[in-house]
Motif scaffolding. Structure first.
Motif, PDB file in Angstrom:
ATOM      1  N   VAL A 179       0.862  -1.197   0.000  1.00 50.17           N
ATOM      2  CA  VAL A 179       0.000   0.000   0.000  1.00 50.17           C
ATOM      3  C   VAL A 179       0.898   1.248   0.000  1.00 50.17           C
ATOM      4  CG1 VAL A 179      -2.019   1.177   0.967  1.00 50.17           C
ATOM      5  CG2 VAL A 179      -1.808  -1.304   1.177  1.00 50.17           C
ATOM      6  N   THR A 183      -0.851  -7.314  -0.605  1.00 55.27           N
ATOM      7  CA  THR A 183      -1.299  -6.007  -1.105  1.00 55.27           C
ATOM      8  C   THR A 183      -2.823  -5.930  -1.098  1.00 55.27           C
ATOM      9  OG1 THR A 183       0.669  -5.841  -2.486  1.00 55.27           O
ATOM     10  CG2 THR A 183      -1.197  -4.446  -3.101  1.00 55.27           C
ATOM     11  N   GLY A 228      -4.743  -3.617   1.506  1.00 53.57           N
ATOM     12  CA  GLY A 228      -5.542  -2.583   0.837  1.00 53.57           C
ATOM     13  C   GLY A 228      -6.989  -2.627   1.319  1.00 53.57           C
TER      14      GLY A 228
END
Ligand code: UTP
Length: 297
Positions: free
Chosen positions: A34, A268, A272
């Motif tokens: 992120v 990720t 996220g």
């Protein structure tokens, strides 16, 4: 009562070949989940566990990693002037106290055990933690903090452990368990990357350790093991052979192997989706992509 664990070693001298070409000029530890580099997750976890001295074992080409912890006065002044308090707070988390951070060079990538051994003089006769930044762990209570609390009860050496499918044991150090006490297990052996049929259990070691200074002695006298490298696993297994305690700790949390591309992408997505400022838009995007993909199949 055990001695407090206040020192942590971060071995970051590997070549990071699985992320080429990115790692040709960027240290793997600076790759970003992120908006935070992997190293920041590791440092935050160490701080939460009470670590006060941060020892990085680095190698050629890791300059960006050292720069990352420098105070950036220019940036700070600019954010102060424009009153961006939120960003200033984010920046503060990257600052390290003077003298709290040390960088050592591992001149040749001779293995994880060798990288840890490079820090022997800074460790002295204290217990210490080792954190592998590739392993990012999402948890309500940070993994190393869970381990430090358990270590206060057990002493000895402690390794973070998690159950993996039997066909994956060949990617890990695997524990031979002599006594299962729930979150803590006592071990009678440890095997590096066994084939499924040779694995003593499916309890795999991942990148968090609390170790006694005796480990440095073991590493000092150790011959290269699997892959011609000095293996940390071998030094820990020696403790068991010589009758000293080595415990596995089943942590509570989700571990992502950010040393692999698939693991990094999974982290990720997960991090996220966990971010309140991104969640709605990102979740919608993933739903749309999934729908399109299903329709195309
Ligand atoms: P890895 O086995 O993931 O190797 O090391 P690597 O070089 O980082 O990555 P690949 O496999 O080439 O993609 C596990 C950890 O041990 C450190 C690495 O930096 C990583 O944190 N390490 C490994 C060292 O510090 N020195 C070494 O000689 C080997």
């Amino acid at each position: 009562m055990q001695r407090n664990v206040t020192k942590a070693i971060f071995p970051v001298a590997g070549l990071g070949t699985r992320f080429l070409p990115a790692t040709k000029s960027i240290p793997k530890e600076i790759l970003t989940l992120v908006d935070r580099p992997l190293i920041q997750y590791a440092i935050d976890e160490a701080r939460d566990a009470g670590i006060e001295e941060f020892i990085f074992v680095t190698s050629r080409g890791k300059g960006a990693l050292e720069d990352y912890f420098d105070h950036s006065h220019e940036l700070q002044n600019s954010l102060e002037k424009s009153g961006k308090k939120d960003l200033l707070k984010i920046l503060e988390a990257t600052n390290m106290d003077s003298g709290a951070i040390a960088y050592l060079r591992q001149h040749k990538a001779l293995g994880l055990g060798h990288a840890v051994w490079c820090a022997r003089r800074l460790i002295g006769d204290e217990p210490f933690a080792v954190i592998l930044t590739d392993d990012v762990i999402a948890a309500d209570k940070p993994c190393l903090q869970q381990m430090v609390e358990a270590y206060q009860e057990t002493g000895g050496c402690m390794v973070a452990a998690m159950e993996v499918p039997m066909e994956k044991t060949s990617s890990y150090g695997v524990l031979d368990v002599s006594e299962d006490m729930g979150s803590i297990v006592r071990t009678r052996g440890m095997v590096e990357k066994p084939k499924k049929e040779d694995a003593p259990s499916n309890l795999a070691v991942i990148g968090r350790y609390i170790l006694t200074p005796q480990i440095m002695e073991n590493l000092h006298n150790q011959a290269p093991g699997a892959g011609g490298e000095i293996q940390l696993t071998d030094a820990i297994a020696q403790e068991i052979r010589e009758g000293r305690d080595v415990f596995g700790f089943r942590f509570r949390g989700q571990r992502f192997d950010c040393g692999t591309k698939a693991g990094f992408l999974q982290a990720t997505v997960s991090f996220g989706l966990a971010r309140p400022d991104l969640r709605d838009e990102f979740a919608q995007f993933i739903a749309d992509v999934t729908m399109l993909q299903n329709a195309a199949e």
